[in-house]
Design a protein around this motif. Sequence first.
Motif, short mmCIF file in Angstrom:
data_model
loop_
_atom_site.label_atom_id
_atom_site.label_comp_id
_atom_site.label_asym_id
_atom_site.label_seq_id
_atom_site.Cartn_x
_atom_site.Cartn_y
_atom_site.Cartn_z
N PHE A 30 -67.46 83.27 -85.45
CA PHE A 30 -65.77 83.18 -85.85
C PHE A 30 -65.15 84.56 -86.19
CE2 PHE A 30 -68.15 79.21 -86.84
CZ PHE A 30 -67.38 78.27 -85.91
N GLY A 31 -66.02 85.44 -86.64
CA GLY A 31 -65.38 86.79 -87.49
C GLY A 31 -64.83 87.44 -86.03
N PRO A 32 -63.72 88.31 -86.71
CA PRO A 32 -63.18 89.35 -85.89
C PRO A 32 -63.64 90.75 -85.79
CG PRO A 32 -62.02 89.54 -88.19
CD PRO A 32 -63.08 88.25 -88.27
N GLY A 33 -64.74 91.11 -86.50
CA GLY A 33 -65.20 92.23 -86.19
C GLY A 33 -65.99 92.45 -85.29
N PRO A 34 -66.72 93.54 -85.46
CA PRO A 34 -67.97 93.78 -84.31
C PRO A 34 -69.21 92.78 -84.36
CG PRO A 34 -68.13 95.47 -85.84
CD PRO A 34 -66.80 94.56 -86.21
N LEU A 35 -69.50 92.39 -83.28
CA LEU A 35 -70.47 91.14 -83.33
C LEU A 35 -71.99 91.85 -83.44
CD1 LEU A 35 -69.11 89.16 -80.28
CD2 LEU A 35 -68.85 88.55 -82.84
N PRO A 36 -72.80 91.37 -84.07
CA PRO A 36 -74.16 91.67 -84.13
C PRO A 36 -74.82 91.36 -82.78
CG PRO A 36 -73.88 89.69 -85.36
CD PRO A 36 -72.66 90.12 -85.07
N SER A 37 -75.94 91.76 -82.64
CA SER A 37 -76.61 91.75 -81.32
C SER A 37 -77.05 90.08 -81.06
CB SER A 37 -77.77 92.47 -81.14
OG SER A 37 -78.85 92.14 -81.95
N VAL A 38 -76.88 89.79 -79.95
CA VAL A 38 -77.37 88.19 -79.53
C VAL A 38 -78.97 88.12 -80.01
CG1 VAL A 38 -77.71 86.54 -78.02
CG2 VAL A 38 -75.49 87.85 -78.03
N ALA A 39 -79.65 89.40 -79.58
CA ALA A 39 -81.26 89.14 -79.90
C ALA A 39 -81.50 89.14 -81.51
CB ALA A 39 -81.85 90.35 -79.64
N ALA A 40 -80.82 89.62 -82.22
CA ALA A 40 -80.94 89.59 -83.81
C ALA A 40 -80.75 88.23 -84.25
CB ALA A 40 -79.98 90.58 -84.67
N SER A 41 -79.43 87.77 -83.78
CA SER A 41 -79.02 86.32 -84.17
C SER A 41 -80.19 85.18 -83.79
CB SER A 41 -77.94 85.74 -83.54
OG SER A 41 -76.89 86.61 -84.27
N ALA A 42 -80.42 85.33 -82.38
CA ALA A 42 -81.64 84.65 -81.88
C ALA A 42 -82.97 84.66 -82.70
CB ALA A 42 -81.71 85.00 -80.28
N ALA A 43 -83.32 85.85 -82.99
CA ALA A 43 -84.47 85.88 -83.73
C ALA A 43 -84.35 85.22 -85.08
CB ALA A 43 -84.67 87.57 -83.99
N LYS A 44 -83.12 85.32 -85.79
CA LYS A 44 -83.13 84.61 -87.15
C LYS A 44 -83.30 83.15 -86.88
CE LYS A 44 -79.82 87.95 -89.02
NZ LYS A 44 -78.71 88.06 -89.70
N ALA A 45 -82.66 82.54 -85.70
CA ALA A 45 -82.63 81.25 -85.50
C ALA A 45 -83.94 80.83 -85.06
CB ALA A 45 -81.73 80.82 -84.47
N SER A 46 -84.71 81.44 -84.48
CA SER A 46 -86.01 81.34 -84.01
C SER A 46 -87.07 81.31 -85.17
CB SER A 46 -86.64 82.27 -82.83
OG SER A 46 -85.94 82.29 -81.75
N GLU A 47 -86.76 82.22 -85.98
CA GLU A 47 -87.71 82.26 -87.33
C GLU A 47 -87.52 80.92 -88.22
OE1 GLU A 47 -90.47 82.99 -89.82
OE2 GLU A 47 -90.22 84.54 -87.80
N ALA A 48 -86.27 80.69 -88.19
CA ALA A 48 -85.96 79.42 -88.86
C ALA A 48 -86.76 78.34 -88.32
CB ALA A 48 -84.38 79.03 -89.07
N VAL A 49 -86.62 78.01 -86.97
CA VAL A 49 -87.31 76.97 -86.26
C VAL A 49 -88.65 76.94 -86.54
CG1 VAL A 49 -87.76 75.97 -84.06
CG2 VAL A 49 -85.44 76.60 -84.65
N ARG A 50 -89.44 78.20 -86.28
CA ARG A 50 -90.82 78.50 -86.45
C ARG A 50 -91.10 78.03 -87.82
NH1 ARG A 50 -89.98 83.32 -84.23
NH2 ARG A 50 -90.27 83.19 -81.82
N ALA A 51 -90.43 78.59 -89.01
CA ALA A 51 -90.74 78.13 -90.23
C ALA A 51 -90.45 76.87 -90.71
CB ALA A 51 -90.07 79.11 -91.18
#
Length: 158
Positions: A135-156
């Motif tokens: 939702f933020g107006p600023g520059p977006l972080p990489s999708v890979a980094a966000s996917a890695a965070k979500a994947s780590e949450a699922v794995r843990a």
Amino acid sequence: MQADPGFYGPLQYSTAWMWCGAAVLALVAGWYVFVFATTRPPARSTAGRAHSRSALTDLPGLKAAYLQRIRDVEQEAAAGNLDARAAHQQVSLLLRGFVRDATGVDATRMTHQDLARHPLPAAAHVIEALYPAEFGPGPLPSVAASAAKASEAVRAWN
């Protein structure tokens, strides 16, 4: 001998009218019983609850399915088929869907504050990290980094 030949005594109602009135009252009572019986929520038996929870306890299979979906979104974004903001939203939705399927809590309609108040702090932390990308107006972080965070949450998740 009657004094006034034009006077007649009151007539009695026919018993058919009494039975018609009783039938109407029975129909109204039956209608209320029907409406009440058909609009009640279904009763859940303890066997049904145990069965629905046992279907949710296949956590390794659930994790594998959601990890694959998150990888698919990451690959679609890397290939350019999905823009970054939509990819972040998809990753967030997948993580929320995993929480829903793993716990039964409908996290797809909860904010990160709702998730933090609920006993789901790991998911709340990742969702909070994904908010600026969604939702933020600023520059977006990489999708890979966000996917890695979500994947780590699922794995843990346990």
